[in-house]
Motif scaffolding. Structure first.
Motif, PDB file in Angstrom:
ATOM      1  N   ARG A  82       6.306   5.753   1.668  1.00 44.80           N
ATOM      2  CA  ARG A  82       5.260   5.021   2.494  1.00 44.80           C
ATOM      3  C   ARG A  82       4.254   3.815   1.616  1.00 44.80           C
ATOM      4  O   ARG A  82       4.105   4.341   0.553  1.00 44.80           O
ATOM      5  CB  ARG A  82       4.369   5.821   3.157  1.00 44.80           C
ATOM      6  N   ILE A  83       3.881   3.009   2.196  1.00 40.52           N
ATOM      7  CA  ILE A  83       3.078   2.280   1.314  1.00 40.52           C
ATOM      8  C   ILE A  83       1.580   2.475   1.945  1.00 40.52           C
ATOM      9  O   ILE A  83       1.300   2.404   3.365  1.00 40.52           O
ATOM     10  CB  ILE A  83       3.250   0.680   1.447  1.00 40.52           C
ATOM     11  N   MET A  84       0.606   3.049   1.565  1.00 37.07           N
ATOM     12  CA  MET A  84      -0.854   3.432   1.847  1.00 37.07           C
ATOM     13  C   MET A  84      -1.767   2.511   1.269  1.00 37.07           C
ATOM     14  O   MET A  84      -1.874   2.599   0.028  1.00 37.07           O
ATOM     15  CB  MET A  84      -0.961   5.018   1.552  1.00 37.07           C
ATOM     16  N   ALA A  85      -2.743   1.956   2.278  1.00 37.37           N
ATOM     17  CA  ALA A  85      -3.675   0.989   1.916  1.00 37.37           C
ATOM     18  C   ALA A  85      -5.009   1.643   1.939  1.00 37.37           C
ATOM     19  O   ALA A  85      -5.297   2.573   3.134  1.00 37.37           O
ATOM     20  CB  ALA A  85      -3.539  -0.229   2.574  1.00 37.37           C
ATOM     21  N   PRO A  86      -6.115   1.486   1.388  1.00 35.74           N
ATOM     22  CA  PRO A  86      -7.408   2.048   1.598  1.00 35.74           C
ATOM     23  C   PRO A  86      -7.835   1.232   2.798  1.00 35.74           C
ATOM     24  O   PRO A  86      -7.486   0.294   3.483  1.00 35.74           O
ATOM     25  CB  PRO A  86      -8.253   1.540   0.390  1.00 35.74           C
ATOM     26  N   THR A  87      -8.792   2.273   3.667  1.00 37.86           N
ATOM     27  CA  THR A  87      -9.254   1.538   4.953  1.00 37.86           C
ATOM     28  C   THR A  87      -9.889   0.257   4.731  1.00 37.86           C
ATOM     29  O   THR A  87      -9.930  -0.518   5.685  1.00 37.86           O
ATOM     30  CB  THR A  87     -10.209   2.639   5.632  1.00 37.86           C
ATOM     31  N   ALA A  88     -10.341  -0.043   3.432  1.00 37.96           N
ATOM     32  CA  ALA A  88     -10.821  -1.336   3.011  1.00 37.96           C
ATOM     33  C   ALA A  88     -10.047  -2.680   3.572  1.00 37.96           C
ATOM     34  O   ALA A  88     -10.681  -3.584   3.763  1.00 37.96           O
ATOM     35  CB  ALA A  88     -11.353  -1.544   1.572  1.00 37.96           C
ATOM     36  N   PHE A  89      -8.601  -2.332   3.385  1.00 37.96           N
ATOM     37  CA  PHE A  89      -7.855  -3.422   3.612  1.00 37.96           C
ATOM     38  C   PHE A  89      -7.915  -3.722   5.200  1.00 37.96           C
ATOM     39  O   PHE A  89      -7.847  -4.789   5.665  1.00 37.96           O
ATOM     40  CB  PHE A  89      -6.370  -3.138   3.452  1.00 37.96           C
ATOM     41  N   PHE A  90      -7.816  -2.549   6.152  1.00 35.44           N
ATOM     42  CA  PHE A  90      -7.755  -2.852   7.521  1.00 35.44           C
ATOM     43  C   PHE A  90      -9.007  -3.661   8.116  1.00 35.44           C
ATOM     44  O   PHE A  90      -9.175  -3.982   9.221  1.00 35.44           O
ATOM     45  CB  PHE A  90      -7.314  -1.585   8.407  1.00 35.44           C
ATOM     46  N   THR A  91     -10.100  -3.252   7.382  1.00 37.27           N
ATOM     47  CA  THR A  91     -11.316  -3.796   7.892  1.00 37.27           C
ATOM     48  C   THR A  91     -11.705  -5.098   7.288  1.00 37.27           C
ATOM     49  O   THR A  91     -13.077  -5.476   7.327  1.00 37.27           O
ATOM     50  CB  THR A  91     -12.594  -2.707   7.743  1.00 37.27           C
TER      51      THR A  91
END
Length: 580
Positions: free
Chosen positions: A109-118
């Protein structure tokens, strides 16, 4: 005993497969108050990471994964971002943006910190506010007024609302127990009805009405006073039984309500829905032609008077002054020397300018494409592409091939080759496959973000699987530019597809069905992305169909198929003025 062994096995599996300090879990996603389920999350060193593919889909974004390169691409209208594992910044609309924490590759999986989605840019593209709090990803309307709490203070009860910007309001006491507050052009985070049953306030209703936010507050019997006003970035309503409590400073209310009185909080227009272009639906040659352009009258020059722009129109027969005349059309270049004659099915024609065509045999090398009974798609694609290349060269066109032998070429490199060649057309040759052995027939595709139907989407997904063989690490700036490239040639691609379909239908000796209603289709083929010319992808038939496989395994049939493709390209070139 069995349960104990299973529990021990699970514990050992977790111990050996988890990275120390990392804890996998599930994070809820809620969109405008509705539960959208959960996504895989990872808590690493106190930072929450979300599965990029799962999360993007739940919030309404498009996502593509490049597993070999450990990258993901998330796109929306006006938003395109490339995330790369190990990098603490992403490329957003061509510019690097820091996230503070690195993207992680975790168990495929590619996991991004929540900062990306906000990121504000993602919220703007969605026309939503995206918030991560209490281990939940919230996607809300672009609100500027939200209910916060009810408090008991100073001998009364307070209703507290959060504001993202100062708001004007108008109050109205409908009767002894009802107060209505209207916030023109305000947007509520959520419409609510709260039955508080407090000492002073019985209930409050919050709703959107005619572009405004409206609060309807029901007071208990005996409440003698109420007041409202701002307190920092909050708006507060207070109700009390007597006037001993210190009142809130009430914002001055305008005498008349008008659009110019209030601060604008209108939401920006949302993205327009994707338009699915109709494929040509009839078999006649002219069915693929573009509609004639309407004549546009010449614009007249503006004259500026007192800060205003006026348009001066000439009366019939009048002569415009030099200031208002339409610029003269540039002189036509001198006629070029005629090229040698070109022979097409017994008809002599003359090439005015050589059209450049890139022929792309699909798959190759370590990527065999579809395989059935030792028959490999890559071999048929190359054989037909070579025949087509020879016909086009003989016909007076300037031609190149993305590959002329059994080698692997990354999908992104194929479109780059076409652009470097400055190709006027791009033709990718493929053979279809399906789990349904009865599926058969010739099809030709042009690229669109939205597929004609589920079957077309599945065909595109099958051809896009070639990306799994690509070991190169994507230059994500180039990939981003490709994803942002607006296909200005979609209408021309559709037209070219129609000519090719018609010519294959008319070509004798092929023996593969051409469905007059569904053989021209559209889907999101990666190989066609970023090509700066009309581009089509041909599916000659189904290798999974015994009938089509039997035909395409014959070299004579493959030559006839190449002839049909050539005839369609020739007809298109002639109709568009490349030949006469």
């Amino acid at each position: 005993m069995k349960k104990l062994l299973l529990a021990l096995f699970a514990a050992l599996f977790s111990f050996f497969t988890c990275v120390p300090g990392w804890a996998q879990g599930q994070t809820p996603v809620k969109v405008i108050g509705k539960d959208k389920g959960e996504v895989t999350s990872l808590l690493a060193n106190g930072i929450t990471y979300l599965d990029v593919q799962q999360t993007a889909k739940k919030i309404g974004a498009n996502v593509e994964l490049y597993s070999a390169a450990k990258q993901a691409k998330v796109t929306l209208k006006g938003f395109a971002s490339i995330l790369t594992a190990g990098e603490s910044q992403v490329i957003l609309n061509g510019q690097p943006v820091a996230l503070g924490e690195s993207v992680i590759a975790y168990r495929g999986r590619i996991m991004a910190p929540t900062a990306f989605f906000t990121l504000p840019a993602l919220g703007k593209a969605l026309d939503r506010k995206i918030i991560f709090e209490n281990n939940t990803l919230w996607v809300e309307k672009n609100f500027n007024l939200a209910y916060a709490e009810k408090t008991q203070l100073l001998g009364g009860e307070h209703l507290v609302f959060d504001m993202t910007a100062p708001l004007q309001y108008v109050s109205h006491r409908a009767n002894a127990h009802t107060v209505e507050i209207t916030f023109p052009r305000a947007v509520l985070k959520r419409e609510l009805f709260l039955r508080l049953k407090g000492d002073f306030i019985y209930s409050v209703q919050m709703r959107q009405q005619d572009g405004s936010a409206v609060l309807k507050i029901i007071l208990n019997r005996g409440v003698e006073e109420w007041s409202a006003g701002t307190r920092g970035d909050q708006w507060v309503f207070r109700a009390a039984k007597n006037k001993t409590a210190a009142p809130i400073v009430r914002a001055p209310e305008p005498a008349a309500v008008g659009p110019e009185t209030y601060l604008s909080s209108a939401q920006p227009a949302g993205p327009k829905p994707a338009v699915l272009l109709p494929a040509p639906s009839v078999m006649e040659e002219e069915s693929s032609a573009a509609p004639e352009k309407l004549a546009v009258p010449a614009q007249t020059a503006p004259q500026v008077q007192a800060g205003k722009t006026a348009v001066v129109q000439a009366a019939p027969g009048a002569t415009l002054s030099p200031a208002t005349q339409k610029p003269a059309a540039p002189a036509k270049p001198a006629a070029k020397e005629l090229k040698p004659a070109v022979i097409h099915q017994g008809v002599e024609s003359v090439a005015r300018k050589k059209m450049r065509i890139m022929v792309d045999p699909g798959h190759g090398g370590k990527d065999p494409g579809a395989v059935r009974r030792k028959q490999r798609e890559k071999d048929w694609n190359l054989a037909v592409a070579k025949e087509l290349y020879a016909l086009l060269k003989k016909g007076g066109f300037e031609v190149r091939m993305t590959r002329d032998k059994d080698v692997f070429i990354p999908l992104s490199d194929r479109s780059k080759q076409a652009n470097n060649f400055k190709a006027d057309l791009f033709v990718s040759v493929h053979t279809n496959a399906s789990k349904n052995s009865r599926a058969n027939g010739f099809q030709v595709y042009f690229r669109s973000e939205k597929a004609t139907d589920k079957e077309a989407a599945e065909v595109a997904a099958l051809e896009n699987e070639a990306m799994q063989y690509e070991e190169v690490h994507y230059n994500f700036v180039d990939a981003l530019l490709q994803s942002l490239a607006k296909n200005e040639y979609i209408n021309e691609s559709s037209k070219l597809a129609g000519y090719v379909r018609n010519a294959v239908f008319k070509q004798p000796g092929i023996g593969i069905a051409v469905n007059r209603n569904s053989s021209v289709r559209q889907a999101n083929f990666y190989v066609l992305k970023g090509v700066n010319s009309p581009a089509i992808l041909v599916e000659m038939g189904y290798i999974s169909s015994p009938k089509d496989r039997g035909r395409l395994s014959q070299s004579a049939v493959r030559k006839k198929m190449a002839q049909g493709l050539y005839n369609g390209i020739y007809d298109y070139a002639k109709k568009e003025g490349w030949l006469k």
